[in-house]
Design an enzyme around this catalytic site. Structure first.
Site, mmCIF file in Angstrom:
data_model
loop_
_atom_site.group_PDB
_atom_site.id
_atom_site.type_symbol
_atom_site.label_atom_id
_atom_site.label_comp_id
_atom_site.label_asym_id
_atom_site.label_seq_id
_atom_site.Cartn_x
_atom_site.Cartn_y
_atom_site.Cartn_z
ATOM 1 C CG HIS A 148 40.460 33.500 32.767
ATOM 2 N ND1 HIS A 148 39.237 32.855 32.892
ATOM 3 C CD2 HIS A 148 40.867 33.740 34.043
ATOM 4 C CE1 HIS A 148 38.949 32.705 34.171
ATOM 5 N NE2 HIS A 148 39.912 33.241 34.876
ATOM 6 N NE ARG B 164 36.472 34.574 36.053
ATOM 7 C CZ ARG B 164 35.334 34.443 36.726
ATOM 8 N NH1 ARG B 164 34.197 34.840 36.187
ATOM 9 N NH2 ARG B 164 35.322 33.912 37.938
#
Length: 301
Positions: A245, A248
């Site tokens: 993540h 991201r």
């Protein structure tokens, strides 16, 4: 009853193109405020900032979270600004109202552009070419397309439209997302599908439409992606605590650093509420300041 709610709804739906969830949230917040006015026999024309403050205090007494109270304040602010624009009221009763502060959030870790490149190079230099092409492709999808790790694992071949340079699929909350394919994302996907995926797919009797496959030819799991990401982060010599993540988060922060509009970033990330995306404006400022200080100190030494 609060006036002009139907008009306010049309503004949200048509002019602002707000999601159904956002509109429902606005109307729910306004309904709770309207109930407060009725319970306390306060007419719309009487509303002033003291009444607003009492409303927020009543929410606090009900043990509602600071985040919820501030969300309701945001809904009221949008409604009263709508009334101001139409000259229905002369000033917003929210003026001068004190709101409780949100507790300071821990900002997520992000990678610098150089660190992203170092992780990419670590994957490209891996000796197992079949898997390194797959992993380099995954890293590109996590970063340049801002995909969640679940979206990477669930990605199907029919979700990719090379003729339009987009990925179209249903993401979190069953919402359709259309993610543009960057030049590099398209390049690595094309390379992986034509070469590594064909070889990996032949290793299993169970045929699947999933894009990313394991060494056994089966759909890749989240844990497998996490392990591969950690492997290349370690090879790149990065000591930050990194997860899939993180790419991201870095994608969104670098976009905002580059001047991208917050609404555009919201659409790319697939956030239903823009307040979720707003963290990246704070993250971007802190990131820039930190990197500036590092560079400044380096130049002074």
């Amino acid at each position: 009853m609060l006036p002009y709610l139907d008009d306010f709804y049309r503004i949200l739906k048509i002019e602002k193109n707000s999601s159904n969830n956002t509109i429902s949230s606005y109307l729910s917040d306004l309904k709770s405020f309207n109930n407060f006015l009725e319970d306390n026999k306060i007419s719309f024309k009487e509303i002033n900032n003291k009444h607003i403050q009492l409303f927020f205090r009543s929410l606090s007494d009900k043990k509602l979270s600071v985040k919820t109270i501030r969300r309701k304040a945001s809904s009221l602010s949008s409604y009263f600004n709508f009334l101001l624009d139409r000259k229905i009221i002369k000033e917003s009763p929210l003026n001068g109202v004190f709101l409780p502060k949100l507790p300071k959030r821990l900002l997520p870790t992000i990678l610098t552009l150089n660190e992203v490149e170092d992780v990419f190079k670590a994957a490209e230099n891996d000796k197992n070419e079949i898997l390194s092409v797959r992993d380099r492709c995954i890293l590109e999808m996590l970063y340049s397309s801002g995909l969640r790790v679940t979206e990477v694992c669930d990605l199907k071949l029919n979700n990719i439209q090379f003729d339009l340079d987009v990925i179209r699929f249903f993401g979190k909350g069953n919402r359709e997302r259309i993610v543009p394919l960057t030049y590099y994302a398209r390049k690595w996907l094309d390379n992986y599908i034509k070469n590594s995926r064909r070889i990996l797919s032949s290793k299993s009797n169970k045929k699947t439409n999933h894009v990313f496959l394991s060494n056994n030819g089966l759909p890749l799991t989240r844990m497998s992606v996490w392990r591969q990401v950690k492997k290349y982060v370690d090879l790149a010599g990065i000591t930050k605590k990194i997860s899939p993540h993180t790419f991201r988060h870095s994608f969104a922060t670098h976009l905002i650093d580059g001047g991208a509009n917050l609404i555009e970033v919201q659409a790319l990330l697939g956030h239903a509420d823009i307040s979720t995306t707003e963290i990246y404006t704070h993250l971007s400022r802190e990131f820039v300041e930190t990197e500036y200080m590092k560079a400044f100190e380096k130049d002074r030494n």
